[in-house]
Motif scaffolding. Structure first.
Motif, PDB file in Angstrom:
ATOM      1  N   LEU A 191      -4.723   0.464 -16.779  1.00 32.49           N
ATOM      2  CA  LEU A 191      -3.379  -0.035 -17.110  1.00 32.49           C
ATOM      3  C   LEU A 191      -2.334   0.554 -16.170  1.00 32.49           C
ATOM      4  CD1 LEU A 191      -3.486   0.143 -21.016  1.00 32.49           C
ATOM      5  CD2 LEU A 191      -3.418  -1.935 -19.618  1.00 32.49           C
ATOM      6  N   ILE A 192      -2.440   1.829 -15.880  1.00 32.14           N
ATOM      7  CA  ILE A 192      -1.482   2.472 -14.981  1.00 32.14           C
ATOM      8  C   ILE A 192      -1.508   1.809 -13.603  1.00 32.14           C
ATOM      9  CG2 ILE A 192      -1.000   4.619 -13.707  1.00 32.14           C
ATOM     10  CD1 ILE A 192      -1.888   6.133 -16.253  1.00 32.14           C
ATOM     11  N   ASN A 193      -2.694   1.387 -13.189  1.00 36.27           N
ATOM     12  CA  ASN A 193      -2.834   0.781 -11.868  1.00 36.27           C
ATOM     13  C   ASN A 193      -2.629  -0.726 -11.853  1.00 36.27           C
ATOM     14  OD1 ASN A 193      -3.642   2.976  -9.873  1.00 36.27           O
ATOM     15  ND2 ASN A 193      -4.996   3.403 -11.591  1.00 36.27           N
ATOM     16  N   ALA A 194      -2.355  -1.310 -13.006  1.00 35.29           N
ATOM     17  CA  ALA A 194      -2.060  -2.750 -13.059  1.00 35.29           C
ATOM     18  C   ALA A 194      -0.709  -3.028 -12.409  1.00 35.29           C
ATOM     19  CB  ALA A 194      -2.065  -3.226 -14.506  1.00 35.29           C
ATOM     20  N   ARG A 195      -0.571  -4.173 -11.773  1.00 28.07           N
ATOM     21  CA  ARG A 195       0.654  -4.455 -11.020  1.00 28.07           C
ATOM     22  C   ARG A 195       1.870  -4.533 -11.936  1.00 28.07           C
ATOM     23  NH1 ARG A 195       2.054 -10.321  -8.901  1.00 28.07           N
ATOM     24  NH2 ARG A 195       2.094 -11.438 -10.868  1.00 28.07           N
ATOM     25  N   GLU A 196       1.704  -5.009 -13.153  1.00 25.55           N
ATOM     26  CA  GLU A 196       2.843  -5.100 -14.073  1.00 25.55           C
ATOM     27  C   GLU A 196       3.354  -3.714 -14.458  1.00 25.55           C
ATOM     28  OE1 GLU A 196       0.380  -8.640 -14.140  1.00 25.55           O
ATOM     29  OE2 GLU A 196      -0.151  -6.633 -14.870  1.00 25.55           O
ATOM     30  N   PHE A 197       2.447  -2.753 -14.576  1.00 25.33           N
ATOM     31  CA  PHE A 197       2.890  -1.392 -14.886  1.00 25.33           C
ATOM     32  C   PHE A 197       3.485  -0.720 -13.656  1.00 25.33           C
ATOM     33  CE2 PHE A 197       2.486   3.139 -15.844  1.00 25.33           C
ATOM     34  CZ  PHE A 197       3.043   3.180 -17.111  1.00 25.33           C
ATOM     35  N   GLN A 198       2.904  -0.963 -12.478  1.00 23.92           N
ATOM     36  CA  GLN A 198       3.442  -0.386 -11.245  1.00 23.92           C
ATOM     37  C   GLN A 198       4.850  -0.897 -10.968  1.00 23.92           C
ATOM     38  OE1 GLN A 198       2.140   1.956  -8.990  1.00 23.92           O
ATOM     39  NE2 GLN A 198       0.663   2.341 -10.634  1.00 23.92           N
ATOM     40  N   ARG A 199       5.164  -2.098 -11.446  1.00 23.87           N
ATOM     41  CA  ARG A 199       6.522  -2.636 -11.302  1.00 23.87           C
ATOM     42  C   ARG A 199       7.561  -1.706 -11.905  1.00 23.87           C
ATOM     43  NH1 ARG A 199       9.174  -4.954 -15.358  1.00 23.87           N
ATOM     44  NH2 ARG A 199      11.022  -6.212 -14.934  1.00 23.87           N
ATOM     45  N   LEU A 200       7.187  -0.946 -12.940  1.00 29.57           N
ATOM     46  CA  LEU A 200       8.143  -0.064 -13.606  1.00 29.57           C
ATOM     47  C   LEU A 200       8.645   1.057 -12.690  1.00 29.57           C
ATOM     48  CD1 LEU A 200       6.573   0.243 -17.183  1.00 29.57           C
ATOM     49  CD2 LEU A 200       8.414  -1.279 -16.402  1.00 29.57           C
TER      50      LEU A 200
END
Length: 411
Positions: free
Chosen positions: A29-38
């Motif tokens: 999850l941390i490496n998912a692009r939606e989370f990296q957007r944060l």
């Protein structure tokens, strides 16, 4: 199904010292692009224009909320408390990590301007065709819906929801400490470790051992001070007002078929209230700042001027309403109009208010769950029944009603 990492991952963090990741799904999850957007969304919106150190991101805050939740659950499991549902551990950790996934640029400012809700967008991203959704479905097909239910406060187990959303939750405990650290103030500091030690799962709730009441009082006073010294700082409010005026003008122009020199597709969809998940992924603060730079070149003088004021920190001045002389507000509007500044876009009244602590309202599950003390007789007492300090700050505290306008308004 929960899979453990072969080797624990560790993040160095200025607030919690270290953040530990043991679960494969959390790492994914941390490496998912939606989370990296944060990483590209500031935690405190426009507060960086008031406190220059407030450049921290929703990414770091989300990791912090995950870590506080992990510590709470670890304490429950070490002490073998029978009222803690061990099977909910991973659900709580994922919901803690993803609770702010749907925040837009400049945090709450854009929400107010376009009537958006970051929790709704968090749930939408979790349940949509996203990398986050794919990672969650590795646990179980219905796991994304369960995580979304916790964030949306519809999950049937109140004890799970209250870890993430209550008046003493992992979210608030992290953001108070983190925001105090990055703004350089002392108001938000409190004894987190003491609070974590006195938290208990009890009869389907998270409660506080009575001996920890003073640590909770300190936490509530910290929250009270942070709102009035940081979150509601009038300079920050001025920047938020300027942002809302930009969005108001831009929307007005779009509705009236103004021919924009530059209007990217996600903004068109935003004005049309039909944003897709991919549009939303692109809406970060880098995108909006670049857009404002382009809009300083627009033919519309109001939009270009407002964007230039925001980018170059030429914020509106402010003055308490009670300090105005009779007829002065009308005179301010007339002065601005005489200088070619439309009062509808260059004058604003602001009246911030906050509820530092709310007593229990039966049946509520919207983040106002009460703080309950567990006394020596195993009875639960709502904290304001024991604490004079809490009683003193209960109720809405209102600040001064302020008028905001450019320096040309003469205030």
């Amino acid at each position: 199904m929960s899979e453990q990492l072969k080797e624990e991952k560790v993040f160095k963090d200025p607030v919690h010292k270290y953040i530990y990741v043991q679960d494969r799904v959390i790492w994914n999850l941390i490496n998912a692009r939606e989370f990296q957007r944060l990483r590209r969304i500031r935690q405190l919106g426009t507060s960086y224009l008031t406190f220059h150190g407030a450049e921290h991101s929703r990414f770091s805050h989300s990791l912090g909320v995950y870590e506080v939740t992990r510590k709470i659950i670890s304490q429950f499991e070490r002490n073998h408390y029978p009222d803690w549902p061990k099977e909910e551990r991973l659900l709580c950790l994922c919901a803690a990590l993803l609770h702010d996934l749907g925040h837009g640029p400049f945090s709450h400012s854009i929400e107010r301007a376009f009537r958006m809700d970051h929790e709704e967008w968090s749930c939408r991203l979790i349940q949509g065709e996203t990398e986050v959704n794919r990672a969650l479905r590795q646990v179980a097909p219905d796991f994304p819906q369960r995580v979304a239910a916790v964030i949306g406060k519809t999950y049937p187990r109140q004890i799970v929801v209250s870890l993430i959303s209550s008046q003493l939750d992992a979210d608030r405990m992290d953001y108070l400490l983190r925001d105090a650290y990055y703004t350089g103030v002392n108001y938000g500091t409190f004894d987190l470790e003491r609070i974590l030690r006195v938290m208990r799962p009890y009869r389907g709730r998270i409660v506080i051992k009575e001996s920890g009441m003073h640590a909770v009082e300190d936490y509530l006073m910290s929250r009270y001070q942070m709102y009035w010294q940081v979150y509601f700082h009038p300079v920050t409010r001025s920047a938020e007002i300027l942002l809302r005026k930009i969005f108001k003008r831009a929307g007005f122009l779009y509705e009236n078929e103004y021919s924009y020199r530059y209007l990217p597709l996600p903004l068109k969809h935003l004005f049309q209230s039909r944003l897709t998940e991919d549009d939303y992924f692109k809406l970060d603060e880098s995108f909006m700042q670049a857009l404002f730079v382009e809009w300083t070149q627009e033919r519309d003088r109001v939009l270009s001027d407002l964007c230039g004021r925001f980018l170059n920190r030429r914020l509106f001045k402010y003055k308490p309403m009670q300090a105005l002389q009779p007829g002065e507000l009308a005179a301010i509007r007339d002065r601005l109009a005489g200088k070619g500044l439309d009062p509808d876009y260059y004058v604003e009244l602001d009246f911030p208010s906050d509820l530092p602590y709310d007593v229990y309202m039966p049946g509520e599950s919207d983040g106002r769950l009460p703080i309950l003390l567990l006394d020596g007789q195993e009875e639960l007492v709502e904290i304001s029944g024991k604490s004079e300090i809490v009683r003193s700050i209960h109720g809405i505290h209102r600040g001064d009603r302020l008028i905001y306008c450019p320096e040309e308004g003469g205030i």
